[in-house]
Design an enzyme around this catalytic site. Structure first.
Site, PDB file in Angstrom:
ATOM      1  N   LYS A  71       0.834  -1.217   0.000  1.00 31.39           N
ATOM      2  CA  LYS A  71       0.000   0.000   0.000  1.00 31.39           C
ATOM      3  C   LYS A  71       0.861   1.255   0.000  1.00 31.39           C
ATOM      4  CE  LYS A  71      -2.222  -0.849   3.702  1.00 31.39           C
ATOM      5  NZ  LYS A  71      -1.441  -2.086   3.927  1.00 31.39           N
ATOM      6  N   THR A  73       4.031   1.525  -0.920  1.00 32.70           N
ATOM      7  CA  THR A  73       4.746   1.567  -2.199  1.00 32.70           C
ATOM      8  C   THR A  73       3.845   2.091  -3.307  1.00 32.70           C
ATOM      9  OG1 THR A  73       6.026  -0.352  -1.467  1.00 32.70           O
ATOM     10  CG2 THR A  73       6.093   0.174  -3.817  1.00 32.70           C
ATOM     11  N   ARG A  94       1.386   7.173   7.011  1.00 31.65           N
ATOM     12  CA  ARG A  94       1.587   6.990   8.447  1.00 31.65           C
ATOM     13  C   ARG A  94       3.067   6.786   8.757  1.00 31.65           C
ATOM     14  NH1 ARG A  94      -1.500   1.824   9.460  1.00 31.65           N
ATOM     15  NH2 ARG A  94      -0.864   1.541   7.304  1.00 31.65           N
ATOM     16  N   LYS A 105       8.003  -7.434   9.503  1.00 28.93           N
ATOM     17  CA  LYS A 105       8.075  -6.858   8.166  1.00 28.93           C
ATOM     18  C   LYS A 105       9.383  -6.156   7.846  1.00 28.93           C
ATOM     19  CE  LYS A 105       4.617  -4.646   6.471  1.00 28.93           C
ATOM     20  NZ  LYS A 105       3.547  -3.652   6.301  1.00 28.93           N
ATOM     21  N   ALA A 274      -3.991  -0.551  11.970  1.00 27.65           N
ATOM     22  CA  ALA A 274      -5.378  -0.710  11.525  1.00 27.65           C
ATOM     23  C   ALA A 274      -6.014  -1.993  12.024  1.00 27.65           C
ATOM     24  CB  ALA A 274      -5.461  -0.672  10.004  1.00 27.65           C
ATOM     25  N   PHE A 302      -3.664  -2.131   6.266  1.00 25.84           N
ATOM     26  CA  PHE A 302      -4.099  -3.498   5.990  1.00 25.84           C
ATOM     27  C   PHE A 302      -5.231  -3.513   4.965  1.00 25.84           C
ATOM     28  CE2 PHE A 302      -2.170  -4.034  10.289  1.00 25.84           C
ATOM     29  CZ  PHE A 302      -1.091  -4.797   9.883  1.00 25.84           C
ATOM     30  N   PHE A 383       5.090  -7.987  -9.361  1.00 21.96           N
ATOM     31  CA  PHE A 383       6.332  -8.612  -8.905  1.00 21.96           C
ATOM     32  C   PHE A 383       6.991  -9.303 -10.104  1.00 21.96           C
ATOM     33  CE2 PHE A 383       4.460  -7.719  -4.946  1.00 21.96           C
ATOM     34  CZ  PHE A 383       5.383  -7.929  -3.926  1.00 21.96           C
ATOM     35  N   TRP A 411       7.190  -0.384  -8.310  1.00 22.13           N
ATOM     36  CA  TRP A 411       8.281  -0.891  -7.473  1.00 22.13           C
ATOM     37  C   TRP A 411       9.588  -0.907  -8.271  1.00 22.13           C
ATOM     38  CZ3 TRP A 411      11.865  -4.796  -7.594  1.00 22.13           C
ATOM     39  CH2 TRP A 411      12.539  -5.074  -6.390  1.00 22.13           C
TER      40      TRP A 411
END
Length: 557
Positions: A71, A73, A94, A105, A274, A302, A383, A411
């Site tokens: 999110k 990214t 955030r 993570k 969240a 999330f 990806f 990305w």
């Protein structure tokens, strides 16, 4: 290269000059933290009141894998792309918590070539906001025990104290503790515990407050506990705590300005989770960005069942925000995960699993368009191991759903890889009036609000709770008005069982605990066995993080 290696090669520009160049804000309105971070004064924020507002775009996601689906990214990539095609866009994000940074993570400042920088600073102590929130929270904790030690004139029942302590780290050993051991000089012995800072009501208050005066008023409204009769509440204002707490937050309330890898300004401010909090950056940051830019992209944590719902039903309702569209982030690997593929095998082509897992995206999409009343663009966060056959199947499934779908390569390519996504979003937001619908009416009971979320969004057949919880909700409805509800639930599933993937139906959402966040202005309903103090995994990300003799950090993400 890793995310941190890409970030360390960034050609950052001094933030003071960059803000002046892009938004005409003079240095006198900025408090610099080094060369590349600055806080914006509240006085300047107030001066923007009469300016028109831009369009607000929400980035949310399907139910994630343990690694997250991008999110942040996507938010950064979309913002950079909008600026690349000639639009004036700003991102609102955030602040990352140290808990997941050193836990599951790693860092959370975007990824690849769609990042905000300086990445190490943002992921670590940044401008000290979380420290200030933690200290303000723990000051109130200290004042409570100090008051009891010195005679307890307010008659606080130590068994009914609702206010825990906090630390911004995943530390399961602190969930339940005993304090005051060692004799009378150390106060009264009682049970206590720690939450993580991002679950603190002070964090929620900072993110919803609209001014210093509103911040102080909300802090004073915090319910710290009850008297011996069990029904008479004691507030932070009874301890005269709100002034000192607000003083500790005097800088934390100011929005933080940083830049992307492509030197576009982003605001990073506030950071509630969240799954255990309301999951949105500060109202101050969002409203400031809307006055400065024509398009504002923000993210809510999330999946759309948690972050987006709270963004709509709590933040937008309280702050009178009117979003224009939603970008729903999905990955091929996450859909295969929901289709039954093990985490270790997600990089392998599996069309059957992808098709089976698509039901998760479908429910999120329908929730956004039907229950939130917002147009939705599905963004495939690409990806390198996604196969063409998988992408073709994904697009075909979106076509059947009637969903606009864009494969975005932000990305790998930064803003250039998200230009198609940016144009698709513009095509929507420039041709509709802003606004959304709420999942529930604010005048119904808290119990009915929880039930509405569970049945409409989660696919549940109903909710359950003890008679004690039901009675408590009824009392709060009578005494505190019609607050929105903030459900704390696993982010991994529409149910309370993280192992139940896809789009389950017919389950019961058990409400195991409720908490009154009177200062923030909502009621927290904890579903299942959700913890407000996470634990570290077996192999925490902290094991990979290091710093060399020159001060260069490695392994952060």
């Amino acid at each position: 290269m890793s995310d941190i290696e890409i970030a360390q090669q960034a050609n950052m520009k001094p933030i003071i000059g960059l803000v002046k160049e892009q938004y005409g804000i003079d240095a006198e309105h900025l408090d610099p933290f080094g060369h590349y971070k600055a806080k914006l004064s509240l006085e300047y924020v107030a001066s923007l009141a009469d300016k028109p507002e831009g369009k607000l775009i929400l980035v949310t996601a399907i139910s994630p894998t343990p690694a997250g689906e991008g999110k942040t990214t996507t938010t950064v990539g979309l913002g950079d792309a909008l600026n690349r095609i000639g639009k004036k866009a700003m991102m609102c994000l955030r602040e990352p918590s140290l808990g997941p940074c050193f836990g599951m993570k790693g860092g959370a400042a975007g990824g690849g070539y769609s990042q905000v920088v300086p990445m190490e600073d943002i992921n670590l102590h940044f401008t000290g906001d979380f420290h200030a929130i933690g200290v303000a929270h723990n000051l109130l904790s200290a004042l409570i025990d100090n008051h009891i030690t010195h005679g307890n004139l307010l008659g606080i029942d130590p068994r009914r104290i609702q206010w825990k302590r906090v630390v911004d780290m995943n530390d399961r050993a602190l969930r339940k503790i005993i304090i005051g051991l060692g004799g009378t000089g150390n106060g009264y012995s009682r049970e206590d515990g720690y939450d993580i800072v991002v679950a603190s009501e002070v964090m929620a208050i900072l993110c919803l407050a609209t001014s210093r005066a509103d911040l102080k008023k909300r802090l004073g409204r915090i319910v710290i506990g009850y008297k011996a009769d069990g029904s008479t509440a004691v507030y932070a204002s009874n301890l005269k705590a709100q002034g000192a707490m607000a003083a500790l937050l005097k800088d934390a309330i100011k929005p933080n300005l940083v830049q992307t890898l492509e030197n576009n300004i982003a605001i990073i401010h506030g950071g509630p989770f969240a799954n255990i909090a309301h999951g949105c950056n500060t109202v101050t940051a969002t409203k400031t960005a809307l006055k400065l830019a024509d398009y504002v992209i923000t993210e809510a944590g999330f999946g759309a069942d948690l972050g987006a719902e709270k963004f709509i039903d709590i933040k937008c309702r309280m702050a009178d925000l009117k979003p224009s569209a939603v970008v729903l982030v999905a990955t091929i690997r996450a859909l295969k995960f929901h289709g039954g593929v093990n985490k270790e095998d997600l990089n392998q082509e599996n069309l059957a699993a992808l098709e089976a897992g698509f039901e998760n995206l479908e429910r999120h999409y329908n929730n956004i368009t039907q229950h939130y009343g917002l147009p939705c663009v599905v963004c495939v966060n690409h990806f390198t191991f996604d196969t063409q056959a998988e992408l073709d199947l994904f697009k075909a499934k979106c076509a059947v759903l009637g969903a606009s779908c864009v494969v975005s390569k932000h990305w790998a390519e930064g803003g250039a890889g998200a230009e198609s996504l940016a144009q698709e979003v513009i095509n929507i937001v420039d041709h509709r009036e802003p606004g959304c619908t709420f999942v529930y009416d604010e005048n119904i009971s808290s119990w009915d609000k929880i039930a509405a979320i569970a049945t409409k969004l989660y696919g549940a057949s109903g909710i359950s709770a003890s008679a004690k919880i039901k009675a408590q909700l009824k009392v709060w409805d009578e005494n505190y008005g019609k607050f929105p509800v903030c459900i704390a639930k696993t982010q991994m599933s529409f149910s309370t069982n993280p192992a139940l993937k896809g789009a389950p139906t017919g389950h019961i959402v058990e409400i195991s605990e409720v908490k009154l966040a009177n200062g923030a202005g909502f009621i927290v309903a904890i579903a299942g066995d959700m913890m407000t103090m996470p634990g570290l995994p077996k192999q925490p990300a902290a094991e990979r993080i290091d710093i060399d003799d020159t001060g260069k950090i490695t392994g952060l993400f």
